[in-house]
Design a protein around this motif. Structure first.
Motif, PDB file in Angstrom:
ATOM      1  N   ALA A 138       0.813  -1.218   0.000  1.00  0.00           N
ATOM      2  CA  ALA A 138       0.000   0.000   0.000  1.00  0.00           C
ATOM      3  C   ALA A 138       0.841   1.260   0.000  1.00  0.00           C
ATOM      4  CB  ALA A 138      -0.932   0.012   1.206  1.00  0.00           C
ATOM      5  N   SER A 139       2.052   1.167   0.541  1.00  0.00           N
ATOM      6  CA  SER A 139       2.888   2.358   0.688  1.00  0.00           C
ATOM      7  C   SER A 139       4.340   1.944   0.854  1.00  0.00           C
ATOM      8  CB  SER A 139       2.442   3.161   1.912  1.00  0.00           C
ATOM      9  OG  SER A 139       3.399   4.143   2.249  1.00  0.00           O
ATOM     10  N   PRO A 140       5.286   2.788   0.398  1.00  0.00           N
ATOM     11  CA  PRO A 140       6.697   2.503   0.653  1.00  0.00           C
ATOM     12  C   PRO A 140       7.099   2.745   2.106  1.00  0.00           C
ATOM     13  CG  PRO A 140       6.490   4.575  -0.509  1.00  0.00           C
ATOM     14  CD  PRO A 140       5.117   3.943  -0.499  1.00  0.00           C
ATOM     15  N   GLY A 148       0.949  11.083   4.077  1.00  0.00           N
ATOM     16  CA  GLY A 148       0.882  10.215   5.243  1.00  0.00           C
ATOM     17  C   GLY A 148      -0.421   9.453   5.383  1.00  0.00           C
ATOM     18  N   VAL A 149      -1.308   9.538   4.385  1.00  0.00           N
ATOM     19  CA  VAL A 149      -2.618   8.872   4.461  1.00  0.00           C
ATOM     20  C   VAL A 149      -2.635   7.655   3.535  1.00  0.00           C
ATOM     21  CG1 VAL A 149      -5.092   9.100   4.101  1.00  0.00           C
ATOM     22  CG2 VAL A 149      -3.776  11.036   4.988  1.00  0.00           C
ATOM     23  N   ILE A 150      -2.927   6.510   4.091  1.00  0.00           N
ATOM     24  CA  ILE A 150      -3.045   5.278   3.314  1.00  0.00           C
ATOM     25  C   ILE A 150      -4.509   4.854   3.344  1.00  0.00           C
ATOM     26  CG2 ILE A 150      -2.357   2.872   3.110  1.00  0.00           C
ATOM     27  CD1 ILE A 150       0.241   3.613   4.521  1.00  0.00           C
ATOM     28  N   GLN A 151      -5.088   4.684   2.170  1.00  0.00           N
ATOM     29  CA  GLN A 151      -6.504   4.361   2.063  1.00  0.00           C
ATOM     30  C   GLN A 151      -6.696   3.000   1.404  1.00  0.00           C
ATOM     31  OE1 GLN A 151      -8.977   7.817   0.878  1.00  0.00           O
ATOM     32  NE2 GLN A 151      -7.031   8.883   0.538  1.00  0.00           N
ATOM     33  N   ARG A 152      -7.947   2.606   1.257  1.00  0.00           N
ATOM     34  CA  ARG A 152      -8.278   1.303   0.691  1.00  0.00           C
ATOM     35  C   ARG A 152      -7.712   1.114  -0.709  1.00  0.00           C
ATOM     36  NH1 ARG A 152     -12.150  -2.538   1.847  1.00  0.00           N
ATOM     37  NH2 ARG A 152     -12.813  -3.834   0.102  1.00  0.00           N
ATOM     38  N   ASP A 153      -7.672   2.213  -1.476  1.00  0.00           N
ATOM     39  CA  ASP A 153      -7.204   2.120  -2.856  1.00  0.00           C
ATOM     40  C   ASP A 153      -5.763   2.606  -3.019  1.00  0.00           C
ATOM     41  OD1 ASP A 153      -7.729   4.747  -2.325  1.00  0.00           O
ATOM     42  OD2 ASP A 153      -8.826   5.155  -4.186  1.00  0.00           O
ATOM     43  N   SER A 154      -5.006   2.665  -1.923  1.00  0.00           N
ATOM     44  CA  SER A 154      -3.601   3.064  -1.996  1.00  0.00           C
ATOM     45  C   SER A 154      -2.749   1.876  -2.441  1.00  0.00           C
ATOM     46  CB  SER A 154      -3.108   3.555  -0.632  1.00  0.00           C
ATOM     47  OG  SER A 154      -3.803   4.716  -0.230  1.00  0.00           O
ATOM     48  N   TRP A 155      -1.854   2.126  -3.383  1.00  0.00           N
ATOM     49  CA  TRP A 155      -0.948   1.084  -3.877  1.00  0.00           C
ATOM     50  C   TRP A 155       0.450   1.650  -4.037  1.00  0.00           C
ATOM     51  CZ3 TRP A 155      -2.635  -3.729  -3.818  1.00  0.00           C
ATOM     52  CH2 TRP A 155      -4.016  -3.972  -3.969  1.00  0.00           C
ATOM     53  N   ASN A 156       1.427   0.835  -3.768  1.00  0.00           N
ATOM     54  CA  ASN A 156       2.824   1.215  -3.951  1.00  0.00           C
ATOM     55  C   ASN A 156       3.230   0.915  -5.394  1.00  0.00           C
ATOM     56  OD1 ASN A 156       5.509   1.853  -3.693  1.00  0.00           O
ATOM     57  ND2 ASN A 156       5.989   0.262  -2.200  1.00  0.00           N
ATOM     58  N   TYR A 178      10.700  -8.127  -4.225  1.00  0.00           N
ATOM     59  CA  TYR A 178       9.853  -8.677  -3.158  1.00  0.00           C
ATOM     60  C   TYR A 178       8.615  -7.820  -2.899  1.00  0.00           C
ATOM     61  CZ  TYR A 178       8.044  -9.879   1.385  1.00  0.00           C
ATOM     62  OH  TYR A 178       7.191 -10.186   2.416  1.00  0.00           O
ATOM     63  N   PRO A 179       8.770  -6.522  -2.562  1.00  0.00           N
ATOM     64  CA  PRO A 179       7.565  -5.725  -2.334  1.00  0.00           C
ATOM     65  C   PRO A 179       6.699  -5.608  -3.580  1.00  0.00           C
ATOM     66  CG  PRO A 179       9.509  -4.322  -2.365  1.00  0.00           C
ATOM     67  CD  PRO A 179       9.999  -5.727  -2.324  1.00  0.00           C
ATOM     68  N   ALA A 180       7.329  -5.574  -4.764  1.00  0.00           N
ATOM     69  CA  ALA A 180       6.547  -5.496  -6.004  1.00  0.00           C
ATOM     70  C   ALA A 180       5.716  -6.756  -6.192  1.00  0.00           C
ATOM     71  CB  ALA A 180       7.479  -5.293  -7.199  1.00  0.00           C
ATOM     72  N   SER A 181       6.263  -7.891  -5.792  1.00  0.00           N
ATOM     73  CA  SER A 181       5.501  -9.136  -5.921  1.00  0.00           C
ATOM     74  C   SER A 181       4.285  -9.132  -5.009  1.00  0.00           C
ATOM     75  CB  SER A 181       6.397 -10.340  -5.600  1.00  0.00           C
ATOM     76  OG  SER A 181       6.705 -10.413  -4.219  1.00  0.00           O
ATOM     77  N   LYS A 182       4.398  -8.465  -3.845  1.00  0.00           N
ATOM     78  CA  LYS A 182       3.260  -8.350  -2.938  1.00  0.00           C
ATOM     79  C   LYS A 182       2.178  -7.438  -3.528  1.00  0.00           C
ATOM     80  CE  LYS A 182       4.498 -10.820   0.692  1.00  0.00           C
ATOM     81  NZ  LYS A 182       3.674 -11.943   1.211  1.00  0.00           N
ATOM     82  N   VAL A 183       2.613  -6.354  -4.176  1.00  0.00           N
ATOM     83  CA  VAL A 183       1.660  -5.454  -4.843  1.00  0.00           C
ATOM     84  C   VAL A 183       0.910  -6.208  -5.939  1.00  0.00           C
ATOM     85  CG1 VAL A 183       1.369  -3.356  -6.211  1.00  0.00           C
ATOM     86  CG2 VAL A 183       3.069  -3.407  -4.371  1.00  0.00           C
ATOM     87  N   ALA A 184       1.672  -6.867  -6.804  1.00  0.00           N
ATOM     88  CA  ALA A 184       1.071  -7.562  -7.944  1.00  0.00           C
ATOM     89  C   ALA A 184       0.156  -8.695  -7.494  1.00  0.00           C
ATOM     90  CB  ALA A 184       2.173  -8.097  -8.853  1.00  0.00           C
ATOM     91  N   ALA A 185       0.574  -9.445  -6.472  1.00  0.00           N
ATOM     92  CA  ALA A 185      -0.228 -10.573  -6.001  1.00  0.00           C
ATOM     93  C   ALA A 185      -1.530 -10.102  -5.370  1.00  0.00           C
ATOM     94  CB  ALA A 185       0.576 -11.405  -5.006  1.00  0.00           C
TER      95      ALA A 185
END
Length: 256
Positions: A138-140, A148-156, A178-185
């Protein structure tokens, strides 16, 4: 343990993928202690006998835990056998290879989501599916991002773009994969939810960090055990983490 109201009956079979991992092994033990039965997927059951020994032995002796082989998590039909008769799926398995080529990390992670979700659709006993994502999806996790706001539709999305940057592949790709694989998955999970009529609930858990008791020696020596590295003064490992500080996935070994 106190009695809890659960969405699946006590005694049900629960599928935990990547069962030999640090997080997954704790999940297996927690389910067993609460009266559920666990089927854990591992690449090779002969390499993970400790999941049937030690603190797990009394459950193995009564047939409450068993191991299933899934050698390639992204293979078509990889989970078709393991999923049979399960009421819930906890998908924690991920690609552990630290390599620069995103095709070796991100692609199988997405394929793994497709494989297990398609298997779940075909198994009428499944009632709950939970995926382990990451706060990094959701965020780096650095100051000043998105105010500083992370919402339901926030993506890294920045780390996803960094991972798929054109070759030659190098350290920046390795750090991002690694983090990119979590975003994509995770995106694939929600795409599947929106595109199919499911007979089970789907949830995603996105922890920002994991620490706790190691249940196996490999969890102490693993590359992601940053507390051990810091305690031992393993400067070479910690310097690698610092190399991420100006990248959209800071200190990735500190996070889930």
């Amino acid at each position: 343990m106190s009695s809890l109201t659960t969405s699946i009956p006590t005694g049900s079979w629960v599928l935990v993928t990547g069962a030999s991992g640090f997080l997954a092994s704790h999940i297996c033990l927690q389910f067993l202690q609460r009266g559920f039965k666990v089927r854990g997927t591992v690449r090779d059951p002969t390499q993970s006998p400790w999941l049937l020994e030690g603190r797990f032995k009394r459950y193995a002796d009564i047939g409450a835990i068993e191991l299933a082989s899934v050698s390639h998590l992204g293979a078509k039909g990889a989970y078709d056998e393991a999923i049979k008769g399960t009421a819930a799926i906890i998908h924690t398995a991920y690609v552990t290879d630290i390599v620069p080529d995103p095709n070796q990390v991100i692609t199988p992670m997405v394929a793994g989501v497709q494989s297990i979700m398609n298997a779940a659709i075909r198994e009428p006993t499944v009632k709950e599916v939970v995926f382990t994502s990451s706060a990094l999806a959701a965020s780096p996790l650095v100051p000043g991002i998105e105010n500083g706001v992370i919402q339901r539709d926030s993506w890294n999305d920045a780390v996803l773009e960094a991972a798929w940057a054109p070759p030659p592949y190098g350290i920046s790709h390795t750090i991002a994969n690694y983090p990119a694989s979590k975003v994509a998955a995770e995106k694939e999970v929600w795409k599947f939810v929106e595109g199919n009529d499911l007979h089970f609930n789907v949830n995603v858990v996105s922890p920002a960090g994991l620490t706790g008791e190691p249940l196996n020696k490999k969890h102490i020596e693993g590359q992601a055990n940053w507390i051990v590295h810091a305690y031992r003064g393993n400067k070479a490992v910690m310097d690698t983490l610092q190399a991420c500080k100006n990248f959209p996935c800071p200190q990735i070994s500190n996070f889930s």
